[in-house]
Structures are given as structure tokens and as C-alpha cells.
Motif scaffolding. Structure first.
Motif, PDB file in Angstrom:
ATOM      1  N   VAL A  94      -8.390   1.755  -2.123  1.00  0.00           N
ATOM      2  CA  VAL A  94      -8.260   1.192  -0.777  1.00  0.00           C
ATOM      3  C   VAL A  94      -9.553   0.482  -0.402  1.00  0.00           C
ATOM      4  O   VAL A  94     -10.602   0.693  -1.024  1.00  0.00           O
ATOM      5  CB  VAL A  94      -7.953   2.286   0.274  1.00  0.00           C
ATOM      6  CG1 VAL A  94      -6.581   2.893   0.053  1.00  0.00           C
ATOM      7  CG2 VAL A  94      -9.031   3.359   0.269  1.00  0.00           C
ATOM      8  N   ALA A 113      -5.258   8.466   2.770  1.00  0.00           N
ATOM      9  CA  ALA A 113      -5.395   7.838   1.456  1.00  0.00           C
ATOM     10  C   ALA A 113      -5.784   8.938   0.477  1.00  0.00           C
ATOM     11  O   ALA A 113      -6.836   9.559   0.625  1.00  0.00           O
ATOM     12  CB  ALA A 113      -6.460   6.750   1.496  1.00  0.00           C
ATOM     13  N   ASN A 154      -0.882   4.200  -2.209  1.00  0.00           N
ATOM     14  CA  ASN A 154      -2.300   4.199  -1.845  1.00  0.00           C
ATOM     15  C   ASN A 154      -2.511   4.817  -0.463  1.00  0.00           C
ATOM     16  O   ASN A 154      -3.616   5.240  -0.125  1.00  0.00           O
ATOM     17  CB  ASN A 154      -2.853   2.771  -1.867  1.00  0.00           C
ATOM     18  CG  ASN A 154      -3.005   2.232  -3.274  1.00  0.00           C
ATOM     19  OD1 ASN A 154      -3.327   2.982  -4.194  1.00  0.00           O
ATOM     20  ND2 ASN A 154      -2.748   0.959  -3.458  1.00  0.00           N
ATOM     21  N   TRP A 182       0.837  -1.201   0.000  1.00  0.00           N
ATOM     22  CA  TRP A 182       0.000   0.000   0.000  1.00  0.00           C
ATOM     23  C   TRP A 182       0.876   1.257   0.000  1.00  0.00           C
ATOM     24  O   TRP A 182       0.550   2.261  -0.636  1.00  0.00           O
ATOM     25  CB  TRP A 182      -0.915   0.018   1.224  1.00  0.00           C
ATOM     26  CG  TRP A 182      -2.078  -0.907   1.163  1.00  0.00           C
ATOM     27  CD1 TRP A 182      -2.104  -2.149   0.583  1.00  0.00           C
ATOM     28  CD2 TRP A 182      -3.382  -0.687   1.689  1.00  0.00           C
ATOM     29  NE1 TRP A 182      -3.341  -2.715   0.740  1.00  0.00           N
ATOM     30  CE2 TRP A 182      -4.144  -1.842   1.413  1.00  0.00           C
ATOM     31  CE3 TRP A 182      -3.967   0.364   2.378  1.00  0.00           C
ATOM     32  CZ2 TRP A 182      -5.475  -1.963   1.802  1.00  0.00           C
ATOM     33  CZ3 TRP A 182      -5.293   0.253   2.778  1.00  0.00           C
ATOM     34  CH2 TRP A 182      -6.041  -0.908   2.479  1.00  0.00           C
TER      35      TRP A 182
END
Length: 254
Positions: free
Chosen positions: A239, A233, A180, A175
Motif C-alpha cells: 500500500v 491493511a 491489500n 485494492w
């Protein structure tokens, strides 16, 4: 996919790092194996049920507490100058150790079992626990503030979404690498201002001996994650989000 969303509160707690001894240090949030173990205990499972968990939360401060520490060596005879306790012919040393404690911990857990048919079963186990739930040490009682079943789905965000104030989370490495999730504070040359942990998840029993003389040990499967606060984010990132209308959360599926 369905998930059980659980909000917990703990007064004083230690999520012990396995390599700390004289000072029993704590992780900032419970590792995956600790949470998965609590779930299996509340559901009274005697076999492993595969599941993914998202762990986020915050604490107010840290403090230290004193504890009694006992040490002994296999086969060492009692020596009055060395040992404080005598058990049979053997000696035990007694001293003081220090335990690091988190104060006023608030946790948000998302539990996503691979077998979606047991979602209700896990939900009921938290709603009507058969014994008091503990997370961390045996004495670290967890107060269940809220439990509900939510839907979790991957979304492309139309605007930035931030974690709550002072709230931290275990974030999957990919991530962060895919951007992200971003860290609020950055310094020149350092883009990822989080702590990188290799956390235990589950284990399998492996015999390192022979059939005649078995020596069975736990072989841990580990997960590499970032721990950080002030996370966000950004818009257009992909996500996982739960559908809790009152308190929608990012779900850091690991």
C-alpha cells in the motif's frame, strides 16, 4: 512522489448526490470532483491540472435541515392557483425541500499533482488561501487545521495497519480485489461490506450539436470505489504510505 497532506474540519456539510432532489442526500465523504474543484479554485487555475487524491475522514452524526425549493417550467405562464411567484408573465412554484447534513466532519486529504513542480504552489494556496475555502455547497466552509508536504511511497507492510476509529475512506476497487485492504466485519457469503460508488472525477466539454448550432455538455469521467469504515491493511500487503512521523496515514491513491 510528493503530496500535499491537508486536514480539514467542517461543522455542517452536504456533499450532494446528483440524483437526489426532494431529499438532498449527501455522500459520506466529498467526491473526487468536489475536492479537485476546491483545489483549482484556491490555486485560481483556469485550466485543468491533472492530479490524484486520497480522501478519508469521519463525521459524528447526520441531521436534516429545511430549505426553500423553487420550481419552474420553461414557458409556463403564471397561474394564481398553481404558482406562488410571478416573474413577468411566468410562474414559479415555491415549496419546501429537505437537505441531509453531516455533522462535525474531519477530513484527511492527500493531493498528488501529476506535475510535481506545482506541489509548493498548491501547498501555498492552502497555507494562504485567497478566500475562505468551501467544500460541498458554497456555504460549507472548511477550516484548514493542518497542511504539509509529505513523501508518499509504496511499502510492503511488516505488520497490520488500521484506519483510525470510525474513520472511512474511498478505496480503489483493485485494492479490495487484491486483498491489500480488508474489511473488519464480514458475514457469511459477503466478504466486502462496503458501499460501492461511481464518483465523478473530472469532465470534458463535448458538443452534441453542430458547428452552427452547438450544444455543449459536460461529459464526466467517473471512478468506481468502495466506501467503508473499520479498514485495515494486512501484513505483507503493498500500500501507499506517507512519511508523516507524527501521524502516518495510508494513502488511497485514486
Amino acid at each position: 512522489m510528493k503530496a500535499i497532506k491537508v486536514k480539514l474540519w467542517q461543522d455542517l456539510v452536504n456533499y450532494k448526490k446528483p440524483t437526489s432532489f426532494q431529499l438532498k442526500e449527501t455522500y459520506p465523504l466529498p467526491p473526487f470532483s468536489t475536492v479537485i474543484g476546491m483545489i483549482h479554485n484556491l490555486c485560481q487555475y483556469d485550466t485543468y491540472h491533472e492530479m490524484k487524491v486520497s480522501i478519508q475522514g469521519k463525521y459524528f452524526s447526520k441531521t436534516n435541515d429545511l430549505a426553500t425549493r423553487y420550481e419552474f417550467k420553461n414557458g409556463m405562464k403564471y397561474d394564481a392557483k398553481r404558482h406562488q411567484l410571478k416573474v413577468g408573465d411566468y410562474g414559479i412554484s415555491r415549496g419546501v425541500s429537505t437537505t441531509e447534513l453531516l455533522v462535525d466532519v474531519e477530513l484527511v486529504l492527500h493531493i498528488i499533482p501529476k506535475d510535481q513542480s506545482i506541489v509548493t504552489e498548491i501547498y501555498d494556496a492552502f497555507l494562504h488561501p485567497w478566500e475562505y475555502p468551501s467544500l460541498g455547497r458554497r456555504e460549507d466552509i472548511a477550516v484548514i487545521k493542518q497542511v504539509k508536504i509529505v513523501e508518499v511511497e509504496k511499502q510492503v507492510l511488516s505488520k497490520d495497519k488500521r484506519l483510525g476509529k470510525n474513520c472511512g475512506a474511498y478505496v480503489p476497487i483493485e485494492w479490495v480485489e487484491n486483498r491489500n485492504v480488508l474489511f473488519k466485519n464480514r458475514q457469511q457469503g459477503i466478504s466486502d461490506l462496503g458501499t460501492r460508488y461511481l464518483l465523478t472525477r473530472n469532465y470534458e466539454l463535448v458538443n452534441y450539436g453542430t458547428k452552427k448550432n452547438p450544444k455543449v455538455f459536460r461529459k464526466w469521467n467517473k471512478q468506481e470505489v468502495y466506501y467503508a469504515t473499520y479498514l485495515s491493511a494486512p501484513r505483507k500487503s503493498q500500500v501507499y504510505i506517507d512519511n508523516d512521523e507524527n501521524d502516518q496515514n495510508i494513502v488511497f491513491i485514486v
